[in-house]
Scaffold this motif. Structure first.
Motif, PDB file in Angstrom:
ATOM      1  N   SER A  48       0.830  -1.216   0.000  1.00  0.00           N
ATOM      2  CA  SER A  48       0.000   0.000   0.000  1.00  0.00           C
ATOM      3  C   SER A  48       0.860   1.260   0.000  1.00  0.00           C
ATOM      4  O   SER A  48       0.381   2.339  -0.354  1.00  0.00           O
ATOM      5  N   GLU A  49       2.131   1.138   0.374  1.00  0.00           N
ATOM      6  CA  GLU A  49       3.055   2.277   0.349  1.00  0.00           C
ATOM      7  C   GLU A  49       3.687   2.473  -1.031  1.00  0.00           C
ATOM      8  O   GLU A  49       4.431   3.419  -1.243  1.00  0.00           O
ATOM      9  N   GLY A  50       3.441   1.551  -1.955  1.00  0.00           N
ATOM     10  CA  GLY A  50       3.964   1.685  -3.303  1.00  0.00           C
ATOM     11  C   GLY A  50       5.272   0.959  -3.556  1.00  0.00           C
ATOM     12  O   GLY A  50       5.762   0.948  -4.681  1.00  0.00           O
ATOM     13  N   ASP A  51       5.853   0.353  -2.514  1.00  0.00           N
ATOM     14  CA  ASP A  51       7.044  -0.461  -2.737  1.00  0.00           C
ATOM     15  C   ASP A  51       6.610  -1.917  -2.868  1.00  0.00           C
ATOM     16  O   ASP A  51       5.423  -2.209  -2.981  1.00  0.00           O
ATOM     17  N   TYR A  52       7.546  -2.835  -2.851  1.00  0.00           N
ATOM     18  CA  TYR A  52       7.216  -4.233  -3.092  1.00  0.00           C
ATOM     19  C   TYR A  52       7.443  -5.092  -1.858  1.00  0.00           C
ATOM     20  O   TYR A  52       8.350  -4.839  -1.066  1.00  0.00           O
ATOM     21  N   TYR A  53       6.612  -6.112  -1.756  1.00  0.00           N
ATOM     22  CA  TYR A  53       6.854  -7.164  -0.771  1.00  0.00           C
ATOM     23  C   TYR A  53       7.838  -8.160  -1.369  1.00  0.00           C
ATOM     24  O   TYR A  53       7.980  -8.256  -2.590  1.00  0.00           O
ATOM     25  N   ALA A  54       8.507  -8.883  -0.515  1.00  0.00           N
ATOM     26  CA  ALA A  54       9.425  -9.922  -0.980  1.00  0.00           C
ATOM     27  C   ALA A  54       8.626 -11.147  -1.424  1.00  0.00           C
ATOM     28  O   ALA A  54       7.614 -11.494  -0.815  1.00  0.00           O
ATOM     29  N   HIS A  55       9.079 -11.778  -2.480  1.00  0.00           N
ATOM     30  CA  HIS A  55       8.510 -13.046  -2.936  1.00  0.00           C
ATOM     31  C   HIS A  55       9.542 -14.135  -2.655  1.00  0.00           C
ATOM     32  O   HIS A  55      10.719 -13.991  -2.996  1.00  0.00           O
ATOM     33  N   TYR A  56       9.075 -15.211  -2.038  1.00  0.00           N
ATOM     34  CA  TYR A  56       9.944 -16.349  -1.708  1.00  0.00           C
ATOM     35  C   TYR A  56       9.494 -17.562  -2.516  1.00  0.00           C
ATOM     36  O   TYR A  56       8.303 -17.758  -2.745  1.00  0.00           O
ATOM     37  N   ASN A  57      10.443 -18.403  -2.870  1.00  0.00           N
ATOM     38  CA  ASN A  57      10.112 -19.613  -3.629  1.00  0.00           C
ATOM     39  C   ASN A  57       9.325 -20.616  -2.790  1.00  0.00           C
ATOM     40  O   ASN A  57       8.566 -21.410  -3.335  1.00  0.00           O
ATOM     41  N   ASN A  58       9.532 -20.580  -1.480  1.00  0.00           N
ATOM     42  CA  ASN A  58       8.843 -21.526  -0.601  1.00  0.00           C
ATOM     43  C   ASN A  58       8.860 -20.991   0.828  1.00  0.00           C
ATOM     44  O   ASN A  58       9.518 -19.988   1.113  1.00  0.00           O
ATOM     45  N   TYR A  59       8.158 -21.672   1.719  1.00  0.00           N
ATOM     46  CA  TYR A  59       8.081 -21.223   3.104  1.00  0.00           C
ATOM     47  C   TYR A  59       9.408 -21.375   3.843  1.00  0.00           C
ATOM     48  O   TYR A  59       9.685 -20.630   4.771  1.00  0.00           O
ATOM     49  N   ASN A  60      10.236 -22.325   3.436  1.00  0.00           N
ATOM     50  CA  ASN A  60      11.542 -22.476   4.088  1.00  0.00           C
ATOM     51  C   ASN A  60      12.408 -21.246   3.860  1.00  0.00           C
ATOM     52  O   ASN A  60      13.057 -20.751   4.788  1.00  0.00           O
ATOM     53  N   ALA A  61      12.420 -20.739   2.633  1.00  0.00           N
ATOM     54  CA  ALA A  61      13.192 -19.526   2.330  1.00  0.00           C
ATOM     55  C   ALA A  61      12.640 -18.339   3.113  1.00  0.00           C
ATOM     56  O   ALA A  61      13.397 -17.538   3.663  1.00  0.00           O
ATOM     57  N   TRP A  62      11.303 -18.230   3.160  1.00  0.00           N
ATOM     58  CA  TRP A  62      10.690 -17.144   3.933  1.00  0.00           C
ATOM     59  C   TRP A  62      11.057 -17.262   5.410  1.00  0.00           C
ATOM     60  O   TRP A  62      11.441 -16.277   6.042  1.00  0.00           O
ATOM     61  N   ALA A  63      10.947 -18.458   5.988  1.00  0.00           N
ATOM     62  CA  ALA A  63      11.198 -18.644   7.428  1.00  0.00           C
ATOM     63  C   ALA A  63      12.629 -18.252   7.795  1.00  0.00           C
ATOM     64  O   ALA A  63      12.857 -17.628   8.832  1.00  0.00           O
ATOM     65  N   LYS A  64      13.589 -18.594   6.956  1.00  0.00           N
ATOM     66  CA  LYS A  64      14.978 -18.203   7.216  1.00  0.00           C
ATOM     67  C   LYS A  64      15.119 -16.684   7.252  1.00  0.00           C
ATOM     68  O   LYS A  64      15.797 -16.132   8.114  1.00  0.00           O
ATOM     69  N   ASP A  65      14.469 -16.012   6.308  1.00  0.00           N
ATOM     70  CA  ASP A  65      14.556 -14.555   6.252  1.00  0.00           C
ATOM     71  C   ASP A  65      13.812 -13.924   7.429  1.00  0.00           C
ATOM     72  O   ASP A  65      14.279 -12.952   8.016  1.00  0.00           O
ATOM     73  N   TYR A  66      12.686 -14.469   7.785  1.00  0.00           N
ATOM     74  CA  TYR A  66      11.919 -13.983   8.939  1.00  0.00           C
ATOM     75  C   TYR A  66      12.771 -14.065  10.207  1.00  0.00           C
ATOM     76  O   TYR A  66      12.856 -13.104  10.968  1.00  0.00           O
ATOM     77  N   LEU A  67      13.442 -15.199  10.417  1.00  0.00           N
ATOM     78  CA  LEU A  67      14.307 -15.339  11.589  1.00  0.00           C
ATOM     79  C   LEU A  67      15.501 -14.396  11.518  1.00  0.00           C
ATOM     80  O   LEU A  67      15.916 -13.848  12.542  1.00  0.00           O
ATOM     81  N   ARG A  68      16.037 -14.194  10.330  1.00  0.00           N
ATOM     82  CA  ARG A  68      17.140 -13.244  10.173  1.00  0.00           C
ATOM     83  C   ARG A  68      16.694 -11.868  10.671  1.00  0.00           C
ATOM     84  O   ARG A  68      17.409 -11.213  11.431  1.00  0.00           O
ATOM     85  N   ILE A  69      15.521 -11.466  10.278  1.00  0.00           N
ATOM     86  CA  ILE A  69      15.007 -10.161  10.689  1.00  0.00           C
ATOM     87  C   ILE A  69      14.771 -10.118  12.189  1.00  0.00           C
ATOM     88  O   ILE A  69      15.178  -9.170  12.871  1.00  0.00           O
ATOM     89  N   LEU A  70      14.120 -11.128  12.744  1.00  0.00           N
ATOM     90  CA  LEU A  70      13.872 -11.144  14.191  1.00  0.00           C
ATOM     91  C   LEU A  70      15.164 -11.094  14.995  1.00  0.00           C
ATOM     92  O   LEU A  70      15.206 -10.523  16.076  1.00  0.00           O
ATOM     93  N   ASN A  71      16.215 -11.700  14.452  1.00  0.00           N
ATOM     94  CA  ASN A  71      17.479 -11.788  15.190  1.00  0.00           C
ATOM     95  C   ASN A  71      18.459 -10.652  14.920  1.00  0.00           C
ATOM     96  O   ASN A  71      19.488 -10.567  15.593  1.00  0.00           O
TER      97      ASN A  71
END
Length: 157
Positions: free
Chosen positions: A70-93
């Motif tokens: 909604s801000e006009g930029d893009y969300y990240a697209h991941y090939n699968n949930y494993n790739a997303w989960a790794k990135d999510y944990l990277r951000i949390l940590n």
């Protein structure tokens, strides 16, 4: 009532999160947070981009541009949930000074997310939404564990 598709997404996400390193004791908190953020795993980012937490696109290996925010930029697209989960944990940590997964309670988990500016709404309303959904997903995990126990000990359930 959750659809079979929502349940399948939740199970796949839970497995990916555990594989990425989310402690099992805190999985229902994370699942509650993700369910709250995605409307119980029904938003476009979840369905189209395997992005269950609204992570924005920045050029990184294995990540492509997803849907427009909604801000006009893009969300990240991941090939699968494993790739997303790794990135999510990277951000949390790594983002912010608090480490949400080091929290001892769901309240501390949400407070850490707020301190790291992970969400804009009031902490009280966000906590209520996360708690509400965490109990639903804790029940799903418990039901799966009971089914698994039954299969191992009594054959097909």
């Amino acid at each position: 009532m959750l659809s079979s598709n929502q349940i399948d997404i939740a199970k796949s996400a839970a497995k990916a999160l555990l594989n990425a390193g989310v402690p099992k004791s805190k999985l229902n908190w994370v699942m509650g947070q993700l369910a709250f953020e995605t409307g119980n795993f029904t938003n476009k980012g979840t369905v189209n981009d395997n992005n269950l937490s609204g992570i924005k696109y920045t050029k990184r290996e294995g990540i492509t541009k997803g849907g427009i925010s909604s801000e006009g930029d893009y969300y990240a697209h991941y090939n699968n949930y494993n790739a997303w989960a790794k990135d999510y944990l990277r951000i949390l940590n790594t983002v912010g000074s608090n480490r949400p997964l080091e929290a001892d309670t769901i309240e501390e988990f949400v407070h850490s997310l707020k301190q790291n500016r992970y969400f804009q709404s009031s902490e009280q309303s966000y906590l209520a939404g996360v708690k509400n959904r965490a109990s639903t997903y804790e029940l799903l995990v418990t039901i799966d564990a009971i089914k698994e126990f039954g299969k191992k000990n009594y054959g097909k359930i």
